[in-house]
Write an enzyme that holds these catalytic residues in place. Structure first.
Site: not given
Ligand code: AMP
Ligand code: TRP
Length: 333
Positions: A114, A198, A201
């Site tokens: 990041k 991956k 967002k």
């Molecule tokens: P975040 O939006 O970064 O707060 O992520 C929220 C949850 O979604 C966390 O448990 C991440 O590990 C999961 N997550 C985010 N992006 C992915 C992805 N591309 N594949 C699987 N899990 C994800």
């Protein structure tokens, strides 16, 4: 015995299929089991580690709550709250940042990704982010933390911090060392445009992800345009190692239909991608469109969403304040 579940999602907008299959779908299953106590946190303190527009952030907090509920989490069966309304998170993070070691944080790959090339310009919060995440979990004595695979390293750090605190202050088992809950095969959903990155967002192209607010036509169009390769559908699992886009689409299909990758391969082997994509798009639209509609409906009732947060904050404060008071006593305040 029931589990004490804690997890967090950042309110940074554009929640997508990766968030759903990697984390939120699992939250729903855990929440449906009446033996478990579940706490789901909208981690707004984590969100501001990178620049946020204050007006948009406020709406994104509500949208995250709406997404939890639209996906099937019952707020009556657990606690949904936002992190910044429970002061113990920030206090706990400070105290734990005096326990965690620089050497441990220096190994965190998410910070490296990041922060990019110009680390000097990254916020201090982005660097110490995993310590705040540890405070989140440890304040609630969570036994299990459901997350996607990208959070595995942060959870290991949380375990190290808990153990060091317990050792340093000679308080055996005071901070509970939590277990990660990571769905092996489905824990990392990749970009629809590049099977080595991956789904995220922050990716510029909207075609790289299925947003949980996309409608049926958008979903079908994105799957049509998803990257594949010129070969027919794979014949066995080994082929997936060098066919990352095919692998990702098969992972998504398997997760949606609750089947194994092996079974999905058997169903489609040797066929053209177009036939598979049609089936996949239909499955996805059937699953995501009702969630998308429900999110939009819930967002029209801001009062309801705010009430859920207020109720959750009250309950979370009761638990977290007790724990932080003990932590303060232990360190000598
Ligand atoms: P975040 O939006 O970064 O707060 O992520 C929220 C949850 O979604 C966390 O448990 C991440 O590990 C999961 N997550 C985010 N992006 C992915 C992805 N591309 N594949 C699987 N899990 C994800
Ligand atoms: N760091 C997590 C992410 O980016 C979100 C998060 C914050 C979290 N605190 C947490 C997840 C506590 C689980 C438990 O996805």
């Amino acid at each position: 015995m029931g589990k004490k579940i804690f997890s967090g999602v950042q309110p940074t907008g554009n929640l997508h299929l990766g968030n759903y299959l990697g984390a939120i779908k699992n939250f729903v299953d855990l929440n449906n089991d009446n033996d478990n106590e579940c706490i789901f946190c909208v981690v707004d303190l984590h969100a501001i580690t990178v620049k946020q527009d204050p007006k948009i952030l406020k709406n994104n907090i509500r949208e995250t709550v709406a997404t939890f509920i639209a996906s099937g989490i019952d707020p009556k069966k657990g606690i949904i709250f936002n992190q910044s309304s429970v002061a113990a998170h920030a206090e706990g993070a400070w105290i734990l940042s005096c326990v965690a070691r620089m050497g441990w944080l220096n190994r965190m790959t998410q910070f490296k990704e990041k922060a990019g090339k110009d680390k000097e310009k990254a916020s201090i919060g982005l660097y110490s982010y995993p310590v705040l995440m540890a405070a989140d979990i440890l304040l609630y004595d969570a036994t299990h933390v459901p997350v996607g695979d990208d959070q595995k390293q942060h959870l290991e750090l949380c375990r190290d911090i808990a153990q060091k605190f317990n050792n340093d202050f000679k308080v055996d088992n005071f901070l509970r060392v939590p277990e990660p809950l990571i769905q092996n095969e489905f824990s990392r959903i990749m970009s629809l445009k590049d099977g080595s990155k991956k789904m995220s967002k922050s990716e510029l192209s909207d075609l790289s992800r299925i947003n949980l607010t996309d409608d049926r036509d958008q979903i079908i169009n994105k799957i049509k345009k998803a990257k594949t390769d010129p070969l027919p559908m794979p014949q066995d699992v080994k082929e997936l190692n060098h066919r990352l886009e095919a692998k990702n689409l098969l992972v998504i299909y398997s997760s949606l239909t609750n089947s194994t990758i092996e079974n999905s391969i058997k169903t489609f082997m040797g066929k053209n991608f177009s036939e598979f994509k049609e089936r996949l798009a239909a499955e996805l639209a059937d699953k995501i469109e009702p969630i998308s509609k429900e999110i939009k409906k819930l967002l029209e009732d801001k009062k309801y969403l705010d009430e859920i947060l207020l109720d959750g904050v009250e309950k979370a404060n009761l638990i977290a304040n007790k724990k932080i008071e003990r932590i303060k006593e232990i360190v000598g305040f």
